[in-house]
Design an enzyme around this catalytic site. Structure first.
Site, PDB file in Angstrom:
ATOM      1  N   LYS A  79       0.764  -1.158   0.082  1.00  0.00           N
ATOM      2  CA  LYS A  79       0.034   0.023  -0.057  1.00  0.00           C
ATOM      3  C   LYS A  79       1.046   1.490  -0.192  1.00  0.00           C
ATOM      4  CE  LYS A  79      -3.970   1.904   2.557  1.00  0.00           C
ATOM      5  NZ  LYS A  79      -5.016   1.717   3.758  1.00  0.00           N
ATOM      6  N   SER A 154      -9.834   1.606   2.720  1.00  0.00           N
ATOM      7  CA  SER A 154      -8.778   2.372   1.635  1.00  0.00           C
ATOM      8  C   SER A 154      -7.696   1.529   0.971  1.00  0.00           C
ATOM      9  CB  SER A 154      -8.163   3.538   2.600  1.00  0.00           C
ATOM     10  OG  SER A 154      -7.335   3.152   3.599  1.00  0.00           O
ATOM     11  N   SER A 178      -9.766  -0.628   7.089  1.00  0.00           N
ATOM     12  CA  SER A 178      -9.116  -0.465   5.473  1.00  0.00           C
ATOM     13  C   SER A 178      -8.377  -1.532   4.970  1.00  0.00           C
ATOM     14  CB  SER A 178      -8.237   0.752   5.652  1.00  0.00           C
ATOM     15  OG  SER A 178      -8.859   1.795   5.369  1.00  0.00           O
TER      16      SER A 178
HETATM   17  N1  GLN Z   1     -13.139   4.179   6.330  1.00  0.00           N
HETATM   18  C1  GLN Z   1     -12.705   4.551   7.430  1.00  0.00           C
HETATM   19  C2  GLN Z   1     -12.077   6.039   7.320  1.00  0.00           C
HETATM   20  O1  GLN Z   1     -12.521   6.529   6.281  1.00  0.00           O
HETATM   21  C3  GLN Z   1     -11.284   3.786   7.641  1.00  0.00           C
HETATM   22  C4  GLN Z   1     -10.035   3.999   6.878  1.00  0.00           C
HETATM   23  C5  GLN Z   1      -8.720   3.076   7.461  1.00  0.00           C
HETATM   24  O2  GLN Z   1      -9.101   2.083   7.943  1.00  0.00           O
HETATM   25  N2  GLN Z   1      -7.542   3.716   7.044  1.00  0.00           N
HETATM   26  O3  GLN Z   1     -11.554   6.569   8.187  1.00  0.00           O
END
Ligand code: GLN
Length: 488
Positions: A79, A154, A178
């Site tokens: 990532k 994400s 994410s």
């Molecule tokens: N969807 C969550 C957010 O937008 C989690 C994101 C993540 O785990 N990086 O913050």
């Protein structure tokens, strides 16, 4: 069978036996990426040439070496918020569009120490803020099962790359879901370890008290193998836990969950849960019962406060962490500004996308004098309640079994104009981050439209072994992995 279809453990076995060279492996993946990447768009940066050079050097050396390191010749995707020395690391943000880190994150140093090959850096929502990869500053990734659907987020690029066989396995990061949520959307396995289990050194910080790095893989065995390499204490991360690391692959010996008590939290099967998802998850619980588990009904009463709590704490921490992008130290600097203040402002205005700006504003507001106690202070208090809910539940059961996401992957564009709708899709994943506990997403079926559905299994802090055992027993009994996206 084509090499790109193999799991990490299958490919490793072939390589160790000398049935395939590192060069052949990288060639197979390069070809696969060439075929499907224009459709999936999982990567921000590809480094196939350097992977090939490393592979050739490795094949040369192996004429006199023994194949001992577990990740030798294994092509991984990382990532793009995890620092890789000498390789662009953008966080999918314009503000870091040209940032080349001078050092490796600890997880990368460990992968390198075991001989892995970096294939490329994968797409994400900018600074990992989002649930669909649509907030990327470089355009969205797509779901390999249906190109008009999101891959989740994400870590959507990592999950899509694994599902589309564009790498053998990947790393993601999980602040509120994410890793698990895109894994569920793309029909692969995603593990968020206990907070402190894996070093965050070199992970670009979003919300430091919630962030964890973890594996996204084709099956549970691969997740255990990668966790073996990346887990463990790191003096460079002050929140890294000094707790012994077991051999996680040993946890997979048992193909049952005999003597384990499994809890179904009733708040996770309430309004808003899609019927197809609910059916798949309840069937999975039945399957675990057949495998010897005892199913119990449990309560996590603070669940309805989780979204509000998470979006206060995560934005507060983000507003502080992202203050460093000011055009002075590194990254983008806006040109032709009349003074320093204007330079700061223009740099941030041009460099950050709308979701990141929204979160900085929310977080700054929650932390401001006069509001701090009412918002941030309150959120911290509720966070404690959420953690205590889990502590109480884990007095009664060994694992919790829940959905990962309320619905299967949604369509691209469907929620991007409605941030609240996007936030609500995190309801089942964020509590694990607030409580710091380990959780895995493992495929448990498909919707009628043919989109994957994920099962979440959560465990006590530092009990990744039990989480993996539950997921493995389920995976071995059901074999959803045999179904692959039809993308060419
Ligand atoms: N969807 C969550 C957010 O937008 C989690 C994101 C993540 O785990 N990086 O913050």
């Amino acid at each position: 069978m084509s090499l790109h279809k193999l799991t990490l453990h299958e490919l490793q076995e072939k390589f160790t036996k000398g049935e395939v060279t590192a060069r052949e492996i990288v060639s197979a993946y390069s070809l696969r990426i060439k075929q499907v990447e224009p459709k999936v768009k999982a990567y921000i940066t590809l480094v196939k040439e350097s992977a090939m050079a490393q592979a050739e050097a490795l094949d040369q050396k192996l004429k006199s070496w023994r194949r001992t390191m577990p990740l030798m010749g294994m092509p991984l995707a990382i990532k793009d918020n995890i620092c890789t020395e000498g390789v662009l690391t953008t966080c999918a943000s314009r503000i870091l569009g040209a940032f080349v880190p001078p050092y490796d994150a600890t997880v990368i140093a460990r992968l390198r120490g075991q001989g892995y090959l970096l294939l490329g850096k994968t797409n994400l929502d900018e600074f990992a803020m989002g649930s669909s990869t649509e907030n990327s500053g470089f355009g969205p990734s797509r779901n390999p099962w249906n190109l008009s659907s999101v891959p989740g987020g994400s870590s959507g690029g990592s999950a899509a790359a694994v599902a589309a066989d564009e790498c053998v396995a990947a790393l993601g990061s999980d602040t509120g879901g994410s890793i698990r949520q895109p894994a569920a959307c793309c029909g692969v396995v995603g593990l968020k370890p206990t907070y402190g289990r894996v070093s965050r050194f070199g992970l670009v910080a979003f919300a430091s008290s919630l962030d964890q790095i973890g594996p996204i893989t084709k099956d549970v065995t691969d997740a255990a193998m990668l966790l073996n390499v990346i887990a463990g204490h790191d003096p460079l991360d002050s929140t890294s836990a000094n707790v012994p690391v077991p051999d996680y692959t040993k946890a997979l010996k048992k193909k049952d969950v005999k003597k384990l008590k499994l809890g179904l939290p009733r708040e996770y099967f309430a309004e808003g849960l899609d019927q197809e998802v609910e059916r798949a998850v309840r069937e999975a619980a039945e399957e675990l019962k057949k495998l010897g588990g005892e199913i119990k009904d449990v309560a996590l009463p603070a669940t309805d406060a989780a979204i509000a709590t998470y979006y206060l704490i995560a934005t507060a921490e983000a507003s502080s962490n992202l203050a460093r992008y000011d055009g002075v130290k590194y990254g983008l600097r806006s040109k032709q500004t009349k003074d320093l203040l204007e330079m700061y402002m223009k740099t941030r205005q041009e460099g950050f996308g709308p979701e990141v700006k929204r979160r900085i504003m929310l977080g700054t507001y929650a932390l401001s004098a006069g509001y701090y106690d009412a918002y941030y202070g309150k959120a911290q208090a509720v966070r404690t309640l959420i953690r205590r809910d889990f502590e109480a539940a884990f007095q009664e059961v060994d694992l919790l079994v829940t959905p990962v996401m309320p619905t299967p992957a949604f369509k691209l564009g469907e929620r991007i104009q409605e941030p609240l709708q996007m936030y609500l899709s995190d309801i089942y994943t964020i509590s694990a981050n607030l409580a710091g506990i380990p959780a895995i997403s493992v495929p448990c079926g498909f919707s009628k439209a043919g989109l994957p559905i994920g099962l979440q299994i959560l465990g006590r802090p530092f009990e990744e072994e039990t989480v993996l055992r539950g997921a493995y027993a389920y995976e071995q009994a059901t074999g959803w992995r045999a179904k692959r996206p039809n993308i060419r």
